[in-house]
Design a protein around this motif. Sequence first.
Motif, PDB file in Angstrom:
ATOM      1  N   ALA A 200     -11.611  11.206  14.106  1.00  0.00           N
ATOM      2  CA  ALA A 200     -10.695  11.753  15.115  1.00  0.00           C
ATOM      3  C   ALA A 200     -10.779  13.272  15.042  1.00  0.00           C
ATOM      4  O   ALA A 200     -10.928  13.844  13.955  1.00  0.00           O
ATOM      5  N   TYR A 201     -10.659  13.927  16.194  1.00  0.00           N
ATOM      6  CA  TYR A 201     -10.736  15.378  16.298  1.00  0.00           C
ATOM      7  C   TYR A 201      -9.459  15.870  16.974  1.00  0.00           C
ATOM      8  O   TYR A 201      -9.050  15.332  18.006  1.00  0.00           O
ATOM      9  N   ALA A 202      -8.836  16.903  16.390  1.00  0.00           N
ATOM     10  CA  ALA A 202      -7.593  17.400  16.956  1.00  0.00           C
ATOM     11  C   ALA A 202      -7.467  18.899  16.713  1.00  0.00           C
ATOM     12  O   ALA A 202      -8.119  19.459  15.824  1.00  0.00           O
TER      13      ALA A 202
ATOM     14  N   ILE B 279      -4.726  16.001  20.595  1.00  0.00           N
ATOM     15  CA  ILE B 279      -5.813  15.143  20.118  1.00  0.00           C
ATOM     16  C   ILE B 279      -6.972  15.356  21.071  1.00  0.00           C
ATOM     17  O   ILE B 279      -6.861  15.102  22.275  1.00  0.00           O
ATOM     18  N   ASP B 280      -8.088  15.834  20.525  1.00  0.00           N
ATOM     19  CA  ASP B 280      -9.246  16.148  21.355  1.00  0.00           C
ATOM     20  C   ASP B 280     -10.129  14.934  21.586  1.00  0.00           C
ATOM     21  O   ASP B 280     -10.660  14.751  22.680  1.00  0.00           O
TER      22      ASP B 280
ATOM     23  N   LEU C 277      -1.450  18.003  12.081  1.00  0.00           N
ATOM     24  CA  LEU C 277      -2.605  17.295  12.640  1.00  0.00           C
ATOM     25  C   LEU C 277      -2.642  15.862  12.128  1.00  0.00           C
ATOM     26  O   LEU C 277      -2.821  14.920  12.906  1.00  0.00           O
ATOM     27  N   GLY C 278      -2.451  15.694  10.825  1.00  0.00           N
ATOM     28  CA  GLY C 278      -2.504  14.358  10.231  1.00  0.00           C
ATOM     29  C   GLY C 278      -1.427  13.428  10.759  1.00  0.00           C
ATOM     30  O   GLY C 278      -1.701  12.266  11.078  1.00  0.00           O
ATOM     31  N   ILE C 279      -0.208  13.924  10.860  1.00  0.00           N
ATOM     32  CA  ILE C 279       0.891  13.087  11.350  1.00  0.00           C
ATOM     33  C   ILE C 279       0.639  12.654  12.785  1.00  0.00           C
ATOM     34  O   ILE C 279       0.810  11.488  13.146  1.00  0.00           O
ATOM     35  N   VAL C 280       0.222  13.595  13.633  1.00  0.00           N
ATOM     36  CA  VAL C 280       0.018  13.260  15.049  1.00  0.00           C
ATOM     37  C   VAL C 280      -1.163  12.318  15.229  1.00  0.00           C
ATOM     38  O   VAL C 280      -1.065  11.328  15.961  1.00  0.00           O
ATOM     39  N   VAL C 281      -2.271  12.585  14.557  1.00  0.00           N
ATOM     40  CA  VAL C 281      -3.434  11.698  14.684  1.00  0.00           C
ATOM     41  C   VAL C 281      -3.080  10.305  14.171  1.00  0.00           C
ATOM     42  O   VAL C 281      -3.341   9.300  14.837  1.00  0.00           O
ATOM     43  N   SER C 282      -2.473  10.228  13.006  1.00  0.00           N
ATOM     44  CA  SER C 282      -2.100   8.938  12.426  1.00  0.00           C
ATOM     45  C   SER C 282      -1.162   8.155  13.331  1.00  0.00           C
ATOM     46  O   SER C 282      -1.341   6.955  13.549  1.00  0.00           O
ATOM     47  N   SER C 283      -0.137   8.835  13.863  1.00  0.00           N
ATOM     48  CA  SER C 283       0.876   8.142  14.663  1.00  0.00           C
ATOM     49  C   SER C 283       0.452   7.900  16.106  1.00  0.00           C
ATOM     50  O   SER C 283       1.186   7.279  16.868  1.00  0.00           O
ATOM     51  N   SER C 284      -0.755   8.324  16.476  1.00  0.00           N
ATOM     52  CA  SER C 284      -1.216   8.116  17.851  1.00  0.00           C
ATOM     53  C   SER C 284      -1.669   6.682  18.100  1.00  0.00           C
ATOM     54  O   SER C 284      -1.899   6.298  19.237  1.00  0.00           O
ATOM     55  N   ARG C 285      -1.800   5.908  17.039  1.00  0.00           N
ATOM     56  CA  ARG C 285      -2.186   4.498  17.168  1.00  0.00           C
ATOM     57  C   ARG C 285      -1.048   3.613  16.712  1.00  0.00           C
ATOM     58  O   ARG C 285      -0.209   4.011  15.913  1.00  0.00           O
ATOM     59  N   GLU C 286      -1.034   2.386  17.226  1.00  0.00           N
ATOM     60  CA  GLU C 286       0.004   1.421  16.848  1.00  0.00           C
ATOM     61  C   GLU C 286      -0.680   0.207  16.252  1.00  0.00           C
ATOM     62  O   GLU C 286      -1.465  -0.450  16.948  1.00  0.00           O
ATOM     63  N   PRO C 287      -0.446  -0.112  14.988  1.00  0.00           N
ATOM     64  CA  PRO C 287       0.398   0.627  14.047  1.00  0.00           C
ATOM     65  C   PRO C 287      -0.277   1.934  13.663  1.00  0.00           C
ATOM     66  O   PRO C 287      -1.477   2.119  13.909  1.00  0.00           O
ATOM     67  N   PRO C 288       0.477   2.850  13.027  1.00  0.00           N
ATOM     68  CA  PRO C 288      -0.121   4.125  12.625  1.00  0.00           C
ATOM     69  C   PRO C 288      -1.400   3.920  11.814  1.00  0.00           C
ATOM     70  O   PRO C 288      -1.484   3.015  10.986  1.00  0.00           O
ATOM     71  N   GLN C 289      -2.380   4.766  12.097  1.00  0.00           N
ATOM     72  CA  GLN C 289      -3.703   4.671  11.475  1.00  0.00           C
ATOM     73  C   GLN C 289      -3.771   5.543  10.226  1.00  0.00           C
ATOM     74  O   GLN C 289      -3.576   6.751  10.322  1.00  0.00           O
ATOM     75  N   PRO C 290      -4.041   4.964   9.057  1.00  0.00           N
ATOM     76  CA  PRO C 290      -4.246   5.811   7.875  1.00  0.00           C
ATOM     77  C   PRO C 290      -5.479   6.696   8.080  1.00  0.00           C
ATOM     78  O   PRO C 290      -6.497   6.242   8.619  1.00  0.00           O
ATOM     79  N   ILE C 291      -5.384   7.967   7.670  1.00  0.00           N
ATOM     80  CA  ILE C 291      -6.481   8.918   7.842  1.00  0.00           C
ATOM     81  C   ILE C 291      -6.579   9.821   6.620  1.00  0.00           C
ATOM     82  O   ILE C 291      -5.638   9.914   5.830  1.00  0.00           O
TER      83      ILE C 291
END
Length: 150
Positions: free
Chosen positions: A116-118, A108-109, A69-83
């Motif tokens: 973020a919700y996933a 990602i919901d 979940l963390g990898i996908v949510v983080s990498s869904s933004r450019e640049p990757p979003q720290p979470i």
Amino acid sequence: MSTDIPDGFKPLKRGGGYLTSLGPWYYRIDETKGENGQIVLAIRIEDRHTNIRHIAHGGFLVTMVDTALGIVVSSSREPPQPIVTVSLTTNFITAAEPGDWVEAHVDIDRMGGRLAYASCTLRTGERTIMTGTGVFALMKPATPREQPDG
């Protein structure tokens, strides 16, 4: 026990000491999700991942859900979003055993301004092992010491 890695998967080169100690981890890009595709995290269950009943330890599977979940949510933004994880709910469906190739598929919901919700499904073949949902707080950029290594 099979040690084959399915076609399309590559070694994952990220994570801190804890995650690295549980690996090796693998990933592939699911081209059917999003315009750039999305990461599918995977691992081959080994004896060291099991509990006294010789099935994958629940804590290990929860770690896999949280990580995917963390990898996908983080990498869904450019640049990757720290979470960081705010909330994680998991549901055990059936057991995974040594030799099983387990894949984490994430949806990602909702992405808000601060949260973020996933949701995630762990599968081995067509069999669902576990489901989970998470809420993640979007953080400011990481300092150099916190940067992922891959």
